[in-house]
Design a protein around this motif. Sequence first.
Motif, PDB file in Angstrom:
ATOM      1  N   SER A  96       0.825  -1.069  -0.175  1.00  0.00           N
ATOM      2  CA  SER A  96      -0.091  -0.096   0.227  1.00  0.00           C
ATOM      3  C   SER A  96       0.952   1.123   0.053  1.00  0.00           C
ATOM      4  CB  SER A  96      -0.948   0.098   1.280  1.00  0.00           C
ATOM      5  OG  SER A  96      -1.782   1.186   1.575  1.00  0.00           O
ATOM      6  N   THR A  97       0.439   2.205  -0.907  1.00  0.00           N
ATOM      7  CA  THR A  97       0.915   3.544  -0.613  1.00  0.00           C
ATOM      8  C   THR A  97       0.201   4.645  -0.316  1.00  0.00           C
ATOM      9  OG1 THR A  97       0.503   3.835  -3.096  1.00  0.00           O
ATOM     10  CG2 THR A  97       2.562   2.948  -2.612  1.00  0.00           C
ATOM     11  N   ASP A  98      -1.083   4.374   0.470  1.00  0.00           N
ATOM     12  CA  ASP A  98      -2.154   5.244   0.543  1.00  0.00           C
ATOM     13  C   ASP A  98      -2.085   5.201   2.144  1.00  0.00           C
ATOM     14  OD1 ASP A  98      -4.488   6.421   1.192  1.00  0.00           O
ATOM     15  OD2 ASP A  98      -5.776   5.310  -0.057  1.00  0.00           O
ATOM     16  N   PRO A  99      -1.684   6.414   2.717  1.00  0.00           N
ATOM     17  CA  PRO A  99      -1.493   6.507   4.246  1.00  0.00           C
ATOM     18  C   PRO A  99      -2.989   6.072   4.920  1.00  0.00           C
ATOM     19  CG  PRO A  99      -0.701   8.249   3.109  1.00  0.00           C
ATOM     20  CD  PRO A  99      -1.285   7.586   2.078  1.00  0.00           C
ATOM     21  N   GLU A 100      -4.133   6.591   4.068  1.00  0.00           N
ATOM     22  CA  GLU A 100      -5.484   6.463   4.918  1.00  0.00           C
ATOM     23  C   GLU A 100      -5.693   4.821   5.039  1.00  0.00           C
ATOM     24  OE1 GLU A 100      -9.684   5.411   5.006  1.00  0.00           O
ATOM     25  OE2 GLU A 100      -8.285   5.314   3.254  1.00  0.00           O
ATOM     26  N   PHE A 101      -5.362   3.976   3.774  1.00  0.00           N
ATOM     27  CA  PHE A 101      -5.647   2.735   3.867  1.00  0.00           C
ATOM     28  C   PHE A 101      -4.840   1.787   5.043  1.00  0.00           C
ATOM     29  CE2 PHE A 101      -5.575  -1.404   1.371  1.00  0.00           C
ATOM     30  CZ  PHE A 101      -6.802  -1.996   1.882  1.00  0.00           C
ATOM     31  N   ASP A 102      -3.608   2.560   4.826  1.00  0.00           N
ATOM     32  CA  ASP A 102      -2.606   1.773   5.742  1.00  0.00           C
ATOM     33  C   ASP A 102      -2.934   1.976   7.152  1.00  0.00           C
ATOM     34  OD1 ASP A 102      -0.678   1.680   3.541  1.00  0.00           O
ATOM     35  OD2 ASP A 102       0.402   3.154   4.215  1.00  0.00           O
ATOM     36  N   ALA A 103      -3.723   2.991   7.593  1.00  0.00           N
ATOM     37  CA  ALA A 103      -4.379   3.146   8.971  1.00  0.00           C
ATOM     38  C   ALA A 103      -5.370   1.935   9.162  1.00  0.00           C
ATOM     39  CB  ALA A 103      -4.848   4.345   9.355  1.00  0.00           C
ATOM     40  N   HIS A 104      -6.205   1.979   8.138  1.00  0.00           N
ATOM     41  CA  HIS A 104      -7.281   0.904   8.031  1.00  0.00           C
ATOM     42  C   HIS A 104      -6.710  -0.257   8.149  1.00  0.00           C
ATOM     43  CE1 HIS A 104     -11.626  -0.339   7.627  1.00  0.00           C
ATOM     44  NE2 HIS A 104     -10.977  -1.277   6.832  1.00  0.00           N
ATOM     45  N   LEU A 105      -5.705  -0.670   7.342  1.00  0.00           N
ATOM     46  CA  LEU A 105      -5.106  -1.915   7.310  1.00  0.00           C
ATOM     47  C   LEU A 105      -4.627  -2.308   8.911  1.00  0.00           C
ATOM     48  CD1 LEU A 105      -3.301  -2.070   3.957  1.00  0.00           C
ATOM     49  CD2 LEU A 105      -5.300  -3.574   4.568  1.00  0.00           C
ATOM     50  N   ARG A 106      -3.893  -1.389   9.567  1.00  0.00           N
ATOM     51  CA  ARG A 106      -3.425  -1.430  10.851  1.00  0.00           C
ATOM     52  C   ARG A 106      -4.466  -1.903  11.737  1.00  0.00           C
ATOM     53  NH1 ARG A 106      -0.194   2.659   9.488  1.00  0.00           N
ATOM     54  NH2 ARG A 106      -1.339   4.356  10.318  1.00  0.00           N
ATOM     55  N   ASP A 107      -5.698  -1.296  11.557  1.00  0.00           N
ATOM     56  CA  ASP A 107      -6.805  -1.499  12.521  1.00  0.00           C
ATOM     57  C   ASP A 107      -7.233  -3.034  12.230  1.00  0.00           C
ATOM     58  OD1 ASP A 107      -6.618   1.073  13.585  1.00  0.00           O
ATOM     59  OD2 ASP A 107      -8.112   1.677  12.340  1.00  0.00           O
ATOM     60  N   ALA A 108      -7.357  -3.239  11.133  1.00  0.00           N
ATOM     61  CA  ALA A 108      -7.640  -4.624  10.598  1.00  0.00           C
ATOM     62  C   ALA A 108      -7.014  -5.748  11.022  1.00  0.00           C
ATOM     63  CB  ALA A 108      -7.953  -4.743   9.042  1.00  0.00           C
ATOM     64  N   ARG A 109      -5.597  -5.791  11.099  1.00  0.00           N
ATOM     65  CA  ARG A 109      -4.671  -6.650  11.719  1.00  0.00           C
ATOM     66  C   ARG A 109      -5.031  -6.425  13.147  1.00  0.00           C
ATOM     67  NH1 ARG A 109       1.262  -6.176   9.280  1.00  0.00           N
ATOM     68  NH2 ARG A 109       1.201  -4.168  10.048  1.00  0.00           N
ATOM     69  N   ALA A 110      -5.237  -5.700  13.642  1.00  0.00           N
ATOM     70  CA  ALA A 110      -5.458  -5.744  15.126  1.00  0.00           C
ATOM     71  C   ALA A 110      -6.654  -6.430  15.562  1.00  0.00           C
ATOM     72  CB  ALA A 110      -5.535  -4.126  15.945  1.00  0.00           C
ATOM     73  N   ARG A 111      -7.810  -6.257  14.464  1.00  0.00           N
ATOM     74  CA  ARG A 111      -8.933  -6.963  15.013  1.00  0.00           C
ATOM     75  C   ARG A 111      -8.941  -8.211  14.694  1.00  0.00           C
ATOM     76  NH1 ARG A 111     -12.141  -5.044  11.053  1.00  0.00           N
ATOM     77  NH2 ARG A 111     -11.042  -3.150  10.479  1.00  0.00           N
ATOM     78  N   HIS A 112      -8.073  -8.662  13.463  1.00  0.00           N
ATOM     79  CA  HIS A 112      -7.571 -10.102  13.255  1.00  0.00           C
ATOM     80  C   HIS A 112      -7.227 -10.889  14.582  1.00  0.00           C
ATOM     81  CE1 HIS A 112      -5.092 -13.357  11.668  1.00  0.00           C
ATOM     82  NE2 HIS A 112      -6.137 -13.388  10.747  1.00  0.00           N
ATOM     83  N   ALA A 113      -6.140  -9.935  15.272  1.00  0.00           N
ATOM     84  CA  ALA A 113      -5.438 -10.875  16.355  1.00  0.00           C
ATOM     85  C   ALA A 113      -6.523 -10.908  17.356  1.00  0.00           C
ATOM     86  CB  ALA A 113      -4.431  -9.693  16.661  1.00  0.00           C
ATOM     87  N   GLN A 114      -7.418  -9.895  17.472  1.00  0.00           N
ATOM     88  CA  GLN A 114      -8.398 -10.287  18.417  1.00  0.00           C
ATOM     89  C   GLN A 114      -9.324 -11.430  18.331  1.00  0.00           C
ATOM     90  OE1 GLN A 114      -8.928  -8.712  21.528  1.00  0.00           O
ATOM     91  NE2 GLN A 114     -10.670 -10.159  21.906  1.00  0.00           N
ATOM     92  N   ARG A 115      -9.543 -11.628  17.083  1.00  0.00           N
ATOM     93  CA  ARG A 115     -10.319 -12.814  16.730  1.00  0.00           C
ATOM     94  C   ARG A 115      -9.550 -14.121  16.666  1.00  0.00           C
ATOM     95  NH1 ARG A 115     -14.657 -14.050  16.372  1.00  0.00           N
ATOM     96  NH2 ARG A 115     -14.955 -15.119  14.622  1.00  0.00           N
ATOM     97  N   VAL A 116      -8.279 -14.141  16.729  1.00  0.00           N
ATOM     98  CA  VAL A 116      -7.445 -15.323  16.804  1.00  0.00           C
ATOM     99  C   VAL A 116      -7.431 -15.672  18.510  1.00  0.00           C
ATOM    100  CG1 VAL A 116      -4.942 -16.207  16.912  1.00  0.00           C
ATOM    101  CG2 VAL A 116      -5.833 -14.838  14.833  1.00  0.00           C
ATOM    102  N   ARG A 117      -7.416 -14.514  19.192  1.00  0.00           N
ATOM    103  CA  ARG A 117      -7.573 -14.612  20.785  1.00  0.00           C
ATOM    104  C   ARG A 117      -8.838 -15.354  21.108  1.00  0.00           C
ATOM    105  NH1 ARG A 117      -4.250  -9.841  20.834  1.00  0.00           N
ATOM    106  NH2 ARG A 117      -6.219  -8.604  20.899  1.00  0.00           N
ATOM    107  N   GLU A 118      -9.865 -14.762  20.516  1.00  0.00           N
ATOM    108  CA  GLU A 118     -11.123 -15.224  20.895  1.00  0.00           C
ATOM    109  C   GLU A 118     -11.392 -16.749  20.331  1.00  0.00           C
ATOM    110  OE1 GLU A 118     -13.412 -10.861  20.271  1.00  0.00           O
ATOM    111  OE2 GLU A 118     -13.647 -12.588  18.855  1.00  0.00           O
ATOM    112  N   GLN A 119     -10.912 -17.016  19.244  1.00  0.00           N
ATOM    113  CA  GLN A 119     -10.916 -18.414  18.689  1.00  0.00           C
ATOM    114  C   GLN A 119     -10.306 -19.439  19.578  1.00  0.00           C
ATOM    115  OE1 GLN A 119      -9.906 -18.153  14.652  1.00  0.00           O
ATOM    116  NE2 GLN A 119     -11.786 -16.852  14.204  1.00  0.00           N
ATOM    117  N   SER A 120      -9.075 -19.038  20.311  1.00  0.00           N
ATOM    118  CA  SER A 120      -8.385 -19.916  20.892  1.00  0.00           C
ATOM    119  C   SER A 120      -8.666 -20.314  22.350  1.00  0.00           C
ATOM    120  CB  SER A 120      -6.673 -19.468  21.032  1.00  0.00           C
ATOM    121  OG  SER A 120      -6.784 -18.176  21.572  1.00  0.00           O
ATOM    122  N   ARG A 121      -9.784 -19.419  22.737  1.00  0.00           N
ATOM    123  CA  ARG A 121     -10.233 -19.669  24.280  1.00  0.00           C
ATOM    124  C   ARG A 121     -11.203 -20.849  24.159  1.00  0.00           C
ATOM    125  NH1 ARG A 121     -12.487 -13.634  24.839  1.00  0.00           N
ATOM    126  NH2 ARG A 121     -10.409 -12.274  25.055  1.00  0.00           N
TER     127      ARG A 121
END
Length: 213
Positions: free
Chosen positions: A188-213
Amino acid sequence: MRDGVGLGCALAWIAILGLFVPCEVRAQTLSVEETEDLVRSRYFEGLPEDQASQIGPEGAARLVEMLADPGERANHDHVLLALGLCGAPGAFDAIADWAQSPRTGDVDRDAFKAWQALPYALGHLSRHDPRAFGPLEAQLAAGPPRWRFRHHRGGRLARLARHAAANALAETGSPEARRALDRAVRNSTDPEFDAHLRDARARHAQRVREQSR
């Protein structure tokens, strides 16, 4: 021609699957009539995922027919989601055929709602069919479509498509989705989309934690 071939393949896969479903499992699945009612109803909080996951081969075959029927276009958003959630073997072909149908100029609200549902349908389907990751990752780099809906057009639609694909990938919590998000960040070369992708990766990590419980 491709639409007809895709519909035929999807229905054939679903029919074959039905031959191997045990009787006790079939008893727990929604009937064709219940499947139709499910996707034709309106919901304040979205399509009931637990019910959609109980759609069996006969109901899935009916959904494939409905998705190819212009007369059912008001329900195509729910049909797409239901196909993704039930994960029938023919679901990917049916969803891909719908997604690849040519659209130009102004589209109606029904088509726009279905387009919005598409990435989430693929995200649900990826739990059953890994081929769904391909079009989802491709949508992370989506360009402007050739159609428009009211004030949504051009770059605005491309941005909506990219964000929705990232959201759908994040919700899966799967390793394949994380790798797709990581590749998108690198490309990505779009700063706005970069921020959205960072949020998406954080939500992905949260989903991984939820699924491992």
